[in-house]
Design an enzyme around this catalytic site. Structure first.
Site, PDB file in Angstrom:
ATOM      1  N   ASP A 146      16.262  -3.660  68.245  1.00 54.63           N
ATOM      2  CA  ASP A 146      15.442  -2.919  67.573  1.00 54.63           C
ATOM      3  C   ASP A 146      16.057  -1.597  67.098  1.00 54.63           C
ATOM      4  O   ASP A 146      17.065  -1.372  67.344  1.00 54.63           O
ATOM      5  CB  ASP A 146      13.991  -2.643  68.097  1.00 54.63           C
ATOM      6  CG  ASP A 146      14.235  -1.868  68.998  1.00 54.63           C
ATOM      7  OD1 ASP A 146      15.104  -1.684  69.773  1.00 54.63           O
ATOM      8  OD2 ASP A 146      13.244  -1.192  69.458  1.00 54.63           O
ATOM      9  N   LYS A 191      14.141 -10.386  66.225  1.00 56.01           N
ATOM     10  CA  LYS A 191      14.011  -9.413  67.166  1.00 56.01           C
ATOM     11  C   LYS A 191      12.743  -9.896  68.013  1.00 56.01           C
ATOM     12  O   LYS A 191      12.930  -9.800  69.316  1.00 56.01           O
ATOM     13  CB  LYS A 191      13.667  -8.036  66.533  1.00 56.01           C
ATOM     14  CG  LYS A 191      13.438  -6.917  67.518  1.00 56.01           C
ATOM     15  CD  LYS A 191      11.736  -6.699  67.584  1.00 56.01           C
ATOM     16  CE  LYS A 191      11.598  -5.685  68.706  1.00 56.01           C
ATOM     17  NZ  LYS A 191       9.986  -5.584  68.774  1.00 56.01           N
TER      18      LYS A 191
END
Length: 214
Positions: free
Chosen positions: A138, A120
């Site tokens: 996310d 991420k």
DNA sequence: AACTCGGGGCA
DNA sequence: TGCCCAGAGTT
């Protein structure tokens, strides 16, 4: 969900907010990297408060490394997991200096090798610092993609792979910021504000109640 | 894929 | 107090 409907959703986002940006405060790719490392399991508000002072006093990898563990910890002690994050950030600074001439590498594998940097965080840096059309999934984007029906999948990686294929090319650079801000302020985990949602009529979740909510 | 880590903030 | 929060690392 078909391509026409997906395109309509992103066109709606584009019209409402043509040039979205992360709400994390930073001035350089290095500072973005640190801000995103700090943001894991923390609120963007607490990260911004801490980094305002930190980046003013230690804007570069060398300056941050010179703070030492105790010094850095004092700046970020109001952020969750600060002990682990402080160690990771110092080691990251060391690696940037020794292996990347003090710069943030424009390279996924090199980014993911940094301690505290996973898929991420690497994707956020690739997108926001280097302009690559990748989408960092996310918790917000995972939720929005699954609820709306844009990209349904059991894991963040599965959703990312689908979004990368499904999001029309001309929207892919901004899609990350549109989706994350939409999840933060409208399509919230607890009380989604469907009445205020600009893609309400295109969403497969519309007006449903989140599981576990009254 | 599931579990652990680990701390402030807010209801 | 309990649960959430711009995840990462390990098993």
């Amino acid at each position: 969900m078909n391509g026409e409907r997906r395109r309509a959703i992103f066109e709606r986002f584009r019209a409402a907010n043509p040039a979205p940006r992360t709400e994390l405060v930073y001035r350089t790719p290095f500072q973005l990297l640190v801000a995103v490392i700090l943001s894991a399991q923390a609120t963007d508000k607490s990260v911004n408060k801490a980094t305002a002072r930190l980046f003013a006093d230690a804007p570069t990898p060398a300056a941050m490394l010179a703070l030492g563990l105790d010094g850095l910890s004092r700046y970020i002690s109001a952020i969750g997991l600060y002990n682990t994050k402080a160690r990771n950030i110092l080691e990251t600074c060391r690696i940037l200096i020794e292996r990347h001439r003090g710069a943030v590498p424009h390279d996924r594998a090199a980014l993911e090798r940094l301690p505290g940097v996973g898929r991420k965080t690497a994707n956020v840096v690739l997108n926001t610092a280097f302009g690559e059309p990748v989408i960092a999934v996310d918790t917000h984007i995972f939720r929005v993609a699954n609820r709306t029906g844009l990209a349904v999948g059991p894991t963040p990686r599965a959703v990312e792979d689908k979004l990368t294929k499904l999001v029309p090319a001309e929207y892919r650079l901004n899609a990350h910021h549109w989706l994350i801000l939409h999840g933060r302020y409208v399509c919230k985990a607890r009380k989604p504000e469907c009445p205020n949602c600009i893609i309400r009529d295109l969403c497969e979740f519309r007006d449903k109640t989140p599981a576990g909510d009254p």
